[in-house]
Enzyme design. Sequence first.
Site, short mmCIF file in Angstrom:
data_model
loop_
_atom_site.label_atom_id
_atom_site.label_comp_id
_atom_site.label_asym_id
_atom_site.label_seq_id
_atom_site.Cartn_x
_atom_site.Cartn_y
_atom_site.Cartn_z
N ASP A 1 0.88 -1.16 0.00
CA ASP A 1 0.00 0.00 0.00
C ASP A 1 0.93 1.22 0.00
O ASP A 1 2.11 1.12 0.37
CB ASP A 1 -0.87 -0.03 1.27
N ASP B 1 -0.04 5.06 0.93
CA ASP B 1 -0.24 6.02 2.02
C ASP B 1 -0.30 5.35 3.39
O ASP B 1 -1.16 4.50 3.62
CB ASP B 1 -1.53 6.81 1.78
N ASP C 1 -1.44 -0.79 6.12
CA ASP C 1 -1.63 -0.15 7.42
C ASP C 1 -3.11 0.10 7.72
O ASP C 1 -3.44 0.66 8.77
CB ASP C 1 -0.89 1.19 7.49
#
Length: 199
Positions: free
Chosen positions: A21, A23, A177
Amino acid sequence: MQKTRVKKLSVDPRAKALIFDLDGTLVDSMPLHYEAWKEVCATKGLDFSEEEFYALAGVPSDRIFEIINERHGTDFNPKVDSLVKEETYLRKIGKLKPVEVVFDLAKEHHGKLPMAIGTGSPGKHSWEAVRALGLDKYFDILVSKNDVKEGKPHPETFLKCAEAMNISPEFCQVFEDGDPGLQAAKTAGMIATDIRSYL
């Protein structure tokens, strides 16, 4: 006092390819994204909370505006205002920093395993963030919200990454995250790694 990491972030022995991922995983952009969200939400008199923002991590911005409208009775135009939000974020891009523990892992495995980025952010702005931090030396595959019909938690983003790398989903390890992204990785049948416990 600095938090000590209990374990080192590592590649699963089953993994033949890595998907990251962007961001909050490869780049520490979440505080900047939150600043941008707060600014745009304030135009409608809404105090967008940090808790609500982080709970929606990984969800495409137009969908977040739809959720905000449902929850708060606001009248954001998801398509138009998501562009406003991204432009607001882009003005802050000079303050971007990498998430070192994840960035180090990517650098270490560059050239050893195929790697891709799967993000819920728009492609143009994602590539700008990637270039701003020199990540384009390590990644040439990036699947963004513009490349899929369904964003996270739908698995399409990560399945497209696997397809682009020509690796079966079960051999792909996803570093994430956000809960929607982790759900997407699991639904895709991939090895899901929550990086939050390594920060």
